[in-house]
Design a protein around this motif. Structure first.
Motif, PDB file in Angstrom:
ATOM      1  N   LEU A  82       0.819  -1.207   0.000  1.00  0.00           N
ATOM      2  CA  LEU A  82       0.000   0.000   0.000  1.00  0.00           C
ATOM      3  C   LEU A  82       0.859   1.266   0.000  1.00  0.00           C
ATOM      4  O   LEU A  82       0.538   2.238  -0.697  1.00  0.00           O
ATOM      5  CB  LEU A  82      -0.952  -0.001   1.199  1.00  0.00           C
ATOM      6  N   ILE A  83       1.936   1.258   0.748  1.00  0.00           N
ATOM      7  CA  ILE A  83       2.842   2.419   0.752  1.00  0.00           C
ATOM      8  C   ILE A  83       3.477   2.587  -0.615  1.00  0.00           C
ATOM      9  O   ILE A  83       3.581   3.707  -1.142  1.00  0.00           O
ATOM     10  CB  ILE A  83       3.908   2.269   1.862  1.00  0.00           C
ATOM     11  N   THR A  84       3.891   1.481  -1.216  1.00  0.00           N
ATOM     12  CA  THR A  84       4.477   1.539  -2.552  1.00  0.00           C
ATOM     13  C   THR A  84       3.467   2.075  -3.563  1.00  0.00           C
ATOM     14  O   THR A  84       3.804   2.927  -4.399  1.00  0.00           O
ATOM     15  CB  THR A  84       4.963   0.141  -2.972  1.00  0.00           C
ATOM     16  N   ALA A  85       2.239   1.613  -3.494  1.00  0.00           N
ATOM     17  CA  ALA A  85       1.206   2.090  -4.412  1.00  0.00           C
ATOM     18  C   ALA A  85       0.937   3.573  -4.207  1.00  0.00           C
ATOM     19  O   ALA A  85       0.761   4.324  -5.178  1.00  0.00           O
ATOM     20  CB  ALA A  85      -0.075   1.285  -4.226  1.00  0.00           C
ATOM     21  N   TRP A  86       0.903   4.024  -2.956  1.00  0.00           N
ATOM     22  CA  TRP A  86       0.686   5.439  -2.672  1.00  0.00           C
ATOM     23  C   TRP A  86       1.822   6.284  -3.247  1.00  0.00           C
ATOM     24  O   TRP A  86       1.583   7.320  -3.866  1.00  0.00           O
ATOM     25  CB  TRP A  86       0.538   5.644  -1.173  1.00  0.00           C
ATOM     26  N   LEU A  87       3.048   5.845  -3.064  1.00  0.00           N
ATOM     27  CA  LEU A  87       4.196   6.599  -3.603  1.00  0.00           C
ATOM     28  C   LEU A  87       4.189   6.596  -5.134  1.00  0.00           C
ATOM     29  O   LEU A  87       4.529   7.611  -5.763  1.00  0.00           O
ATOM     30  CB  LEU A  87       5.501   6.023  -3.060  1.00  0.00           C
ATOM     31  N   LEU A 129       1.509   6.441  -6.963  1.00  0.00           N
ATOM     32  CA  LEU A 129       0.429   7.349  -7.343  1.00  0.00           C
ATOM     33  C   LEU A 129       0.901   8.805  -7.299  1.00  0.00           C
ATOM     34  O   LEU A 129       0.642   9.586  -8.223  1.00  0.00           O
ATOM     35  CB  LEU A 129      -0.767   7.149  -6.415  1.00  0.00           C
ATOM     36  N   ILE A 130       1.633   9.157  -6.262  1.00  0.00           N
ATOM     37  CA  ILE A 130       2.185  10.515  -6.165  1.00  0.00           C
ATOM     38  C   ILE A 130       3.193  10.753  -7.280  1.00  0.00           C
ATOM     39  O   ILE A 130       3.208  11.826  -7.907  1.00  0.00           O
ATOM     40  CB  ILE A 130       2.815  10.740  -4.773  1.00  0.00           C
ATOM     41  N   ALA A 163       3.387  17.326  -3.528  1.00  0.00           N
ATOM     42  CA  ALA A 163       3.516  15.921  -3.111  1.00  0.00           C
ATOM     43  C   ALA A 163       3.777  15.830  -1.608  1.00  0.00           C
ATOM     44  O   ALA A 163       3.218  14.966  -0.916  1.00  0.00           O
ATOM     45  CB  ALA A 163       4.621  15.235  -3.899  1.00  0.00           C
ATOM     46  N   MET A 177       0.500  16.601   0.152  1.00  0.00           N
ATOM     47  CA  MET A 177      -0.419  15.454   0.093  1.00  0.00           C
ATOM     48  C   MET A 177      -0.018  14.380   1.096  1.00  0.00           C
ATOM     49  O   MET A 177      -0.867  13.787   1.773  1.00  0.00           O
ATOM     50  CB  MET A 177      -0.424  14.844  -1.316  1.00  0.00           C
ATOM     51  N   THR A 178       1.288  14.126   1.193  1.00  0.00           N
ATOM     52  CA  THR A 178       1.770  13.110   2.121  1.00  0.00           C
ATOM     53  C   THR A 178       1.503  13.522   3.563  1.00  0.00           C
ATOM     54  O   THR A 178       1.067  12.703   4.385  1.00  0.00           O
ATOM     55  CB  THR A 178       3.271  12.854   1.894  1.00  0.00           C
ATOM     56  N   SER A 202      -2.255  13.223   4.310  1.00  0.00           N
ATOM     57  CA  SER A 202      -2.674  11.831   4.488  1.00  0.00           C
ATOM     58  C   SER A 202      -2.175  11.284   5.826  1.00  0.00           C
ATOM     59  O   SER A 202      -2.887  10.515   6.492  1.00  0.00           O
ATOM     60  CB  SER A 202      -2.195  10.967   3.327  1.00  0.00           C
TER      61      SER A 202
END
Length: 125
Positions: free
Chosen positions: A52-57, A59-60, A81, A84-85, A88
């Motif tokens: 999930l962290i990889t997917a979030w990064l 996406l950014i 970016a 946004m981080t 979140s």
């Protein structure tokens, strides 16, 4: 007089000890299974969090690449970016605080051991 069919105290105690040993053995086996399953679940959750962290990064990074292709400045993209981080992270912190506030065991304790004292006026309000 004692007949041969009547069990004596030693036989009854031995039977109860064997029963207790089998019950405790079953409990120990259940505990081992629970600990092993918990360790597996923790490892799976760790993998899910990593993905999930990889997917979030990613996406950014995709949003940053798209913004870069439309001519936005690199500093603006990095600041957006970062914002946004941080937003979140603040949202997750808010959810964690709500969860910690809801983890209250006083209701369970009151159900198990009720207090027979009436609530005072200060506790009611």
């Amino acid at each position: 007089m004692k007949t041969s069919q009547e069990p004596d105290f030693a036989d009854v105690a031995l039977t109860h000890k064997q029963w207790l040993k089998s019950v405790l053995g079953l409990g120990a086996l259940e505990a081992k299974i629970w600990v092993t399953s918990s360790a597996q679940l923790l490892a799976l959750i760790g993998g899910i969090v990593f993905l999930l962290i990889t997917a979030w990064l990613l996406l950014i990074a995709s949003a940053a690449a798209l913004a870069w292709s439309y001519g936005f400045s690199l500093v603006g993209i990095l600041l957006a970016a970062t914002g946004m981080t941080l937003l979140s992270a603040a949202g997750l912190l808010y959810v964690a605080r709500i969860t910690l506030k809801n983890m209250d065991f006083t209701r369970t304790l009151d159900a198990l051991i009720p207090t027979n004292q009436p609530a005072s006026e200060s506790e009611k309000s």
